[in-house]
Design a protein around this motif. Sequence first.
Motif, PDB file in Angstrom:
ATOM      1  N   SER A 248       0.835  -1.208   0.000  1.00 55.11           N
ATOM      2  CA  SER A 248       0.000   0.000   0.000  1.00 55.11           C
ATOM      3  C   SER A 248       0.868   1.256   0.000  1.00 55.11           C
ATOM      4  O   SER A 248       0.503   2.259  -0.611  1.00 55.11           O
ATOM      5  CB  SER A 248      -0.956  -0.006   1.190  1.00 55.11           C
ATOM      6  N   ASP A 249       2.024   1.215   0.668  1.00 56.37           N
ATOM      7  CA  ASP A 249       2.947   2.353   0.620  1.00 56.37           C
ATOM      8  C   ASP A 249       3.428   2.588  -0.804  1.00 56.37           C
ATOM      9  O   ASP A 249       3.512   3.725  -1.266  1.00 56.37           O
ATOM     10  CB  ASP A 249       4.160   2.109   1.523  1.00 56.37           C
ATOM     11  N   HIS A 250       3.748   1.515  -1.476  1.00 56.44           N
ATOM     12  CA  HIS A 250       4.224   1.617  -2.854  1.00 56.44           C
ATOM     13  C   HIS A 250       3.139   2.219  -3.753  1.00 56.44           C
ATOM     14  O   HIS A 250       3.432   3.053  -4.609  1.00 56.44           O
ATOM     15  CB  HIS A 250       4.642   0.234  -3.358  1.00 56.44           C
ATOM     16  N   ARG A 251       1.909   1.818  -3.538  1.00 52.77           N
ATOM     17  CA  ARG A 251       0.804   2.371  -4.341  1.00 52.77           C
ATOM     18  C   ARG A 251       0.645   3.869  -4.114  1.00 52.77           C
ATOM     19  O   ARG A 251       0.422   4.629  -5.057  1.00 52.77           O
ATOM     20  CB  ARG A 251      -0.506   1.660  -3.997  1.00 52.77           C
ATOM     21  N   ARG A 252       0.754   4.288  -2.857  1.00 53.28           N
ATOM     22  CA  ARG A 252       0.633   5.718  -2.551  1.00 53.28           C
ATOM     23  C   ARG A 252       1.756   6.514  -3.203  1.00 53.28           C
ATOM     24  O   ARG A 252       1.526   7.596  -3.743  1.00 53.28           O
ATOM     25  CB  ARG A 252       0.637   5.942  -1.033  1.00 53.28           C
ATOM     26  N   GLU A 253       2.978   5.970  -3.153  1.00 51.68           N
ATOM     27  CA  GLU A 253       4.107   6.663  -3.784  1.00 51.68           C
ATOM     28  C   GLU A 253       3.919   6.757  -5.296  1.00 51.68           C
ATOM     29  O   GLU A 253       4.192   7.802  -5.889  1.00 51.68           O
ATOM     30  CB  GLU A 253       5.409   5.929  -3.464  1.00 51.68           C
ATOM     31  N   ALA A 254       3.457   5.679  -5.900  1.00 61.23           N
ATOM     32  CA  ALA A 254       3.230   5.688  -7.350  1.00 61.23           C
ATOM     33  C   ALA A 254       2.134   6.681  -7.705  1.00 61.23           C
ATOM     34  O   ALA A 254       2.245   7.416  -8.695  1.00 61.23           O
ATOM     35  CB  ALA A 254       2.861   4.283  -7.833  1.00 61.23           C
ATOM     36  N   GLN A 255       1.083   6.734  -6.906  1.00 60.07           N
ATOM     37  CA  GLN A 255      -0.006   7.672  -7.162  1.00 60.07           C
ATOM     38  C   GLN A 255       0.495   9.115  -7.053  1.00 60.07           C
ATOM     39  O   GLN A 255       0.122   9.972  -7.867  1.00 60.07           O
ATOM     40  CB  GLN A 255      -1.139   7.428  -6.180  1.00 60.07           C
ATOM     41  N   ALA A 256       1.353   9.383  -6.081  1.00 55.94           N
ATOM     42  CA  ALA A 256       1.898  10.732  -5.923  1.00 55.94           C
ATOM     43  C   ALA A 256       2.756  11.113  -7.134  1.00 55.94           C
ATOM     44  O   ALA A 256       2.679  12.241  -7.624  1.00 55.94           O
ATOM     45  CB  ALA A 256       2.719  10.820  -4.640  1.00 55.94           C
TER      46      ALA A 256
END
Length: 176
Positions: free
Chosen positions: A99-107
Amino acid sequence: MHEEDEFNEDAGDSGPSRSEERREALAVLELAKRLVEQPEARLQQIPMDEDLRDLVRAAQRITAQIAHKRQVQFLAKHLRREEPEALDAIRAALDHDKSDHRREAQALHQVEYWRDRLVAEGDPALTELLDKHPAADRQHLRQLARNAAQEKLKNKPPHAFRELFRELRDLLSDPQ
């Protein structure tokens, strides 16, 4: 006949079906595969005992395909012996990382979106960005967007394009 009744009572609550056991075993095998894919630094953050961590490292070191597969299955066998709570903690740690990786990618996608809009649309996009982030430096962003557009037209190296990306990343990551 009394024995027959006891047999029928036991048949009703014989535990999980073979299909359920197989699904659980496959889920643990997938967990073992995910563990083996983790880098060493991430592996240290996952809550598990040192014996399991050593088995994961052993599987990571093996490069021969069949031997690697066999080692991962061996790891899964040891994971199945663990308490369900321990497996849940490992899964939670791995899912948290995802989920951290998804948030970083979204940013990063958000930064790319604004950079592309600023280069393509110019001042209207800049006005919209400044409405959302009034602390931004209008003049600097406008200059970077214009320079990036010129670089693109003249097929020059994307120096301003990258600088605009960095500025936007800093602006959008700022909690204010």
